[in-house]
Design an enzyme around this catalytic site. Sequence first.
Site, short mmCIF file in Angstrom:
data_model
loop_
_atom_site.label_atom_id
_atom_site.label_comp_id
_atom_site.label_asym_id
_atom_site.label_seq_id
_atom_site.Cartn_x
_atom_site.Cartn_y
_atom_site.Cartn_z
N HIS A 1 -9.70 1.57 4.54
CA HIS A 1 -8.43 1.64 5.28
C HIS A 1 -8.60 2.59 6.47
O HIS A 1 -9.31 3.58 6.38
CB HIS A 1 -7.31 2.13 4.35
CG HIS A 1 -5.95 1.99 4.98
ND1 HIS A 1 -5.48 2.90 5.90
CD2 HIS A 1 -5.00 1.05 4.85
CE1 HIS A 1 -4.28 2.51 6.30
NE2 HIS A 1 -3.96 1.38 5.68
N GLU B 1 -5.94 -4.90 10.13
CA GLU B 1 -4.87 -3.95 10.44
C GLU B 1 -5.19 -3.23 11.75
O GLU B 1 -5.96 -2.26 11.76
CB GLU B 1 -4.76 -2.90 9.32
CG GLU B 1 -4.37 -3.46 7.98
CD GLU B 1 -3.72 -2.37 7.11
OE1 GLU B 1 -2.58 -2.58 6.70
OE2 GLU B 1 -4.35 -1.32 6.88
N LYS C 1 0.14 4.30 -0.22
CA LYS C 1 -0.44 5.50 0.41
C LYS C 1 -0.12 6.72 -0.47
O LYS C 1 -0.07 6.58 -1.69
CB LYS C 1 0.05 5.64 1.85
CG LYS C 1 -0.15 4.33 2.64
CD LYS C 1 0.05 4.46 4.12
CE LYS C 1 -0.19 3.10 4.78
NZ LYS C 1 -0.16 3.16 6.23
N GLU D 1 -6.85 4.84 7.63
CA GLU D 1 -6.53 6.25 7.37
C GLU D 1 -7.69 6.94 6.66
O GLU D 1 -7.94 8.13 6.86
CB GLU D 1 -5.23 6.35 6.56
CG GLU D 1 -4.02 6.06 7.45
CD GLU D 1 -2.85 5.40 6.74
OE1 GLU D 1 -2.79 5.43 5.50
OE2 GLU D 1 -2.00 4.81 7.45
N GLY E 1 2.35 1.87 11.04
CA GLY E 1 3.37 2.92 11.01
C GLY E 1 4.06 3.17 12.33
O GLY E 1 4.74 4.17 12.51
N ASN F 1 0.86 -1.19 0.00
CA ASN F 1 0.00 0.00 0.00
C ASN F 1 0.90 1.24 0.00
O ASN F 1 1.49 1.57 1.02
CB ASN F 1 -0.91 -0.02 1.24
CG ASN F 1 -1.78 1.23 1.32
OD1 ASN F 1 -1.81 2.04 0.39
ND2 ASN F 1 -2.49 1.38 2.42
P1 13P Z 1 2.86 0.06 7.85
O1 13P Z 1 3.33 -1.22 7.21
O2 13P Z 1 3.69 1.25 7.47
O3 13P Z 1 2.65 -0.10 9.31
O4 13P Z 1 1.40 0.38 7.22
C1 13P Z 1 0.45 -0.61 7.23
C2 13P Z 1 -0.69 -0.18 6.41
O5 13P Z 1 -1.42 0.73 6.75
C3 13P Z 1 -0.92 -0.88 5.14
O6 13P Z 1 -2.18 -0.59 4.61
#
Ligand code: 13P
Length: 259
Positions: free
Chosen positions: A96, A168, A11, A98, A174, A9
Site C-alpha cells: 500500500h 490506487e 488502516k 502508505e 484520502g 481498508n
Molecule cells: P480513501 O478511500 O480514504 O481515499 O483511501 C483509499 C485507500 O488508501 C484504500 O487502501
Amino acid sequence: MRTCFIIGNWKMNKSASEATAFVRELAQQVTDLAGIHVGITPPFTALHAVREALGPAPLFLLGAQNLFWEEKGAFTGEVSGAMLKDLGCHFVLIGHSERRQYFGDQDAWTNKKILAAIRHGLHPILCVGETLQDRDAGNTNLVIQRQLRAGLAGIESPSLADMTIAYEPVWAIGTGRAASPEQAVLVHRMIRGTIDELSGLDAGRHVRILYGGSVTPQNIADFLISEEIDGALVGGACLDSACFATLITVALDSKPATA
Ligand code: 13P
C-alpha cells in the site's frame, strides 16, 4: 469471469471492541452478497475479535493490511503469513502506498511479501499507483510497470493469473479527488498488458484489478460500470457501517453476480 471484490481498508482505525460493534452493525445491514466478494481489513489487534464476531459462516472475507516475509524469529513488531492464516485471514494487502511512503516498503519487499503470502495460502493484493509528481511528469505507466515487474518477479501462472492488483493513484487517496473512471480504465488496461508480458501468456484478462482512491457510495457505480474495473479498495468510506453498507448495495446493483 472475474468476481467483483470490494475491500474496506480500515488502516489504523478501530480498537477490537469498536471493530466487533462495527461488524455486528454491518451484518445487520448487509445479509446477502449475491456472488460478489466483500473483504474487511482490521488492524492486527482486532483480527481475532472480528473473526469471532463474523461467526462460523462469515459473509465477509477477513484480510490483513500487511505481513512480514519471514516465518518467525527475531523481527520485533512484525507478523508472519502463518500467524495471519491461523487467525482466519483470507487475503493480505501488500505494498500500500502508505507502507511505501511512511515505512519504507520497497518493490523488492513487496515481492518477498507476495511470495510469503502465496506460501501460506493467503490471497495477495498488490497495491500500485503513481504520485501526482509522477503523473504530471508523464511517468504514470513507467512507475506502475516498475512496481508490477519488481513486485511480481518470479511469480508465474497460475499464481499470477489468480492475483488481485489494486490501482490506487496516491494523489486520489484520502483527498476526495478520485481519478476519473476514464483515467482508471486506461491504467487498468496497461496493467493487464504488463501482466500478459510477465506471464508470456494471457494472464492479464484473468487478473482482478480494483480501483482505490476516494471511492464513495456516490461514485462507486461510475467505476464499476466499466468491465475493466473489478471492484474497489475503499478507505474513508468503509469506516462507518451505514456508509459501507450503502456502498456494497450500490456495488451489488452495478456488477453482475458470479457463482
Ligand atoms: P480513501 O478511500 O480514504 O481515499 O483511501 C483509499 C485507500 O488508501 C484504500 O487502501
